[in-house]
Structures are given as C-alpha cells and as structure tokens.
Design an enzyme around this catalytic site. Structure first.
Site, PDB file in Angstrom:
ATOM      1  CD  GLU A 156      -2.975  -0.952   0.104  1.00 59.85           C
ATOM      2  OE1 GLU A 156      -2.576  -1.229  -1.041  1.00 59.85           O
ATOM      3  OE2 GLU A 156      -4.128  -0.607   0.357  1.00 59.85           O
ATOM      4  CB  THR A 209      -5.629   5.989  -3.109  1.00 64.17           C
ATOM      5  OG1 THR A 209      -6.632   5.067  -3.498  1.00 64.17           O
ATOM      6  CG2 THR A 209      -5.534   5.974  -1.591  1.00 64.17           C
TER       7      THR A 209
HETATM    8  N1  HSE Z   1      -8.261   4.624   4.359  1.00 57.14           N
HETATM    9  C1  HSE Z   1      -7.783   4.821   3.022  1.00 57.14           C
HETATM   10  C2  HSE Z   1      -8.217   6.198   2.554  1.00 57.14           C
HETATM   11  C3  HSE Z   1      -8.377   3.771   2.125  1.00 57.14           C
HETATM   12  O1  HSE Z   1      -9.361   6.556   2.792  1.00 57.14           O
HETATM   13  O2  HSE Z   1      -7.410   6.912   1.962  1.00 57.14           O
HETATM   14  C4  HSE Z   1      -7.953   3.884   0.694  1.00 57.14           C
HETATM   15  O3  HSE Z   1      -8.659   2.913  -0.075  1.00 57.14           O
END
Ligand code: HSE
Length: 334
Positions: A156, A209
């Site tokens: 990630e 993201t």
């Molecule tokens: N918790 C992370 C965000 C998840 O909201 O950026 C990304 O899929």
C-alpha cells in the site's frame, strides 16, 4: 486453509518450521483475494470489510532461479509496472522472503486483474494480498493471516505513499476488521451481522487514492472528533450487537466525506436513492469514487445499485455495480 489443501504434488515439505529449498516446477498455486471497502464511512484508516466480488487473482510458481519476477499481468490495460521493485505484488513478496530469510527462492508471478484499478475498492490491496497468501502457502504457511498484514502494508505504501491497513487487513483476514493501532500494529477481527449485504457502485471517473488522501485536512476540531469517535464506537457496537439500526446511525463521517464527496458525481442523489430504497447506511468506499451501501438482504442491495446506476447513466457516467455478501474467509486457493 492449511498445507493439506494443496494438491499433494504441489505441497512443499516442511522441516523444522522452514520450507525446504524448492525444486523447479514444484509449487504452483492460483489464489483469489477479495476487494474491500475501507473506512466504512466513519472509520478513516481504521475500519474495513471484505466482499466476495470483485477481487484479483495471482498465479505463482516457484523456480530454481533466485529472485522474484512478474512474468505477466492481464486485465490492467498496461497500467501496472512489470518491474518487480515497483509492483506491489512482487515487492511485498520480496519483503516476505527477506523476513523468512529465503532470498534464495525463485518466484514467477502472473497477476490477473479482475477488478477496476483506482476504484476505491482496494484494487492494489487485493493483488498484493493474493500474492502474499500464495507465497505463504507455497512456503508452508509459515505466517498467520494477521502476521501477513505488515507485508501487505508495504504494498500500500508503494501504491499510494502511505501504508494504511484498512484494505489489506480485511482482504487477508476476511469479514470486518478494526485497526485499533498502527504503532504498534493491533488488528481486531469484528463480527459480521447475519444476512448483511453490500451494494457497491463504481462510477467510472478517476480518483487516485494518493490525491484523495492529500485533499483531506490534517487538523480537526474537537467537536468533530467527538462526533467521529462516537460513531466509530457505535458502529463497532452495532456489529457486535447485530443491531442494524445502530450500525446505520453510526455510518456518518464529518471529517473526510464532506471533502472527498465533491469528487464523486451524483453523490448526494446516490445517498438519497440508497436510503429511500432501504439501505442501513451509505458512504464512500475507501477513497472513492466507488460508493457503497450496507443492506439487510440481497434484494435491497440490487434495488439500490439499479437506481444509482440509472442516475449515473442520466449524468452520462459509466458505472459498474457489485452486490455481495460480506466475505468471511479472505483469500482462497483456486
Ligand atoms: N483509508 C484509506 C483512505 C483507504 O481513505 O485513503 C484507501 O482505499
């Protein structure tokens, strides 16, 4: 799942808790890992759950040539790197092999993307987790599912610059998961209420993201923090109590959603459609642009996705829908 679930011809012998050096052609496995809905509205970076579809598949083969290589990627339209140091699957497998002190092992990886990239459904997480599950299985289940989480977090970090665990932990462990703490890492499996379904709609617009994380403000008002942690506690209590109303009341986000929802076309209308059609609660899946609703049954979930897709169609936005029960098992060998 244990070593016995593999075809005997593919099973590695384990001596003193360590996998013996693999021989050429020995050890081939194909693994599915599920998509996930991170945050579950109020639990930014700390809550997530896994669904049965979509997900990604990794085929992995042990070889005599030390090193990890990506042999082929399908279904990504050429978007993902074949360079083993840059691909989240190979990079996390390298971390794993280093950890178990088996850098002598050769690994060939085929990644088959079966889910949209950049959708907010934990696409990189599903690939990474499938790879880690596969290598751990081939090496004789040296680590538990929970012990694999830190390696997946490395993936990630590579994908979006921050090693959050709220996609990878539920993808590996199945069900609902709480990341109680990052330092030290403390991950708790939560119960799934009986009959619960997720109605997911992915509007096909681009929301990376990395960008969706950068737009969130880093300081919050105490008043908002109080609202937020009340809701997180309420949601967790609701899961334990099988209390759909409490879960729904708690699916409110005053910190992140107001900013991120701006990037999602038709967000407020989709919320209204979800709630009018019987959703327990509604919100952004992960960093978006996918949205999700939790429901008490499959029929309600289907009604919701249909209405939301019709709305997106009116806005000239293509979309994909997924209706799924909550995935309890995490990855599986195919
Ligand atoms: N918790 C992370 C965000 C998840 O909201 O950026 C990304 O899929």
């Amino acid at each position: 799942m244990s070593n016995k679930d593999l075809n005997p011809a593919e099973t590695l012998e384990i001596a003193d808790g360590k996998a013996k050096a693999p021989s050429r052609g020995l050890g081939v496995i194909r693994v599915f890992a599920p998509a996930t809905v991170a945050n579950v509205v109020c639990g930014f970076d700390v809550l997530g759950f896994a669904v049965n579809e979509p997900g990604d598949e990794v085929e992995m083969r042990l070889t005599d040539t030390p090193g990890v290589i990506i042999k082929r990627i399908t279904g990504d339209d050429g978007k993902l790197p074949l360079d083993a140091a840059k691909n989240t699957v190979s990079a996390s497998v390298q971390h794993y092999l280093k950890h178990i002190n088996r850098m002598d092992v050769g690994v060939e990886i085929e990644l088959h993307k079966k889910m949209p990239i950049g959708s907010g459904l934990g696409s990189s997480s599903a690939s990474t987790v499938a790879g880690l599950y596969a290598i751990n299985k081939l090496m004789g289940d040296l680590l538990t599912a929970k012990e694999l989480v830190p390696f997946a977090m490395k993936g990630e970090e590579l994908a979006c610059g921050y090693g959050h665990a709220d996609n990878v932990a539920p993808a590996i462990m199945g069900g609902f998961v709480l990341v109680r703490s990052y330092e030290p890492l403390d991950i708790i499996s939560l119960p799934t209420p009986v009959g619960m379904y997720a109605a997911i709609v992915y509007p096909q617009v681009d929301v990376p993201t990395k960008d969706a994380r950068q737009m969130i403000r880093s300081k919050v008002f105490l008043k908002d923090a109080v609202t937020q942690w009340g809701n997180v506690a309420g949601l967790v209590s609701g899961l334990f109590m099988n209390d759909f109303d409490l879960i729904g009341r708690s699916m409110k986000d005053v910190l992140v959603e107001p900013t991120r929802s701006i990037l999602i076309p038709g967000f407020e209308v989709m919320r209204n459609l979800a709630m009018e059609n019987g959703a327990i609660g509604f919100g952004i899946s992960g960093s978006g642009p996918s949205v999700f609703a939790l429901t008490k049954d499959e029929e309600t979930a289907k009604k919701i996705t249909k209405a939301q897709q019709q709305h997106l169609h009116k806005l000239n936005i293509n979309s994909k829908a997924f209706v799924s029960s909550i995935n309890a098992e995490g990855p599986r060998v195919l």
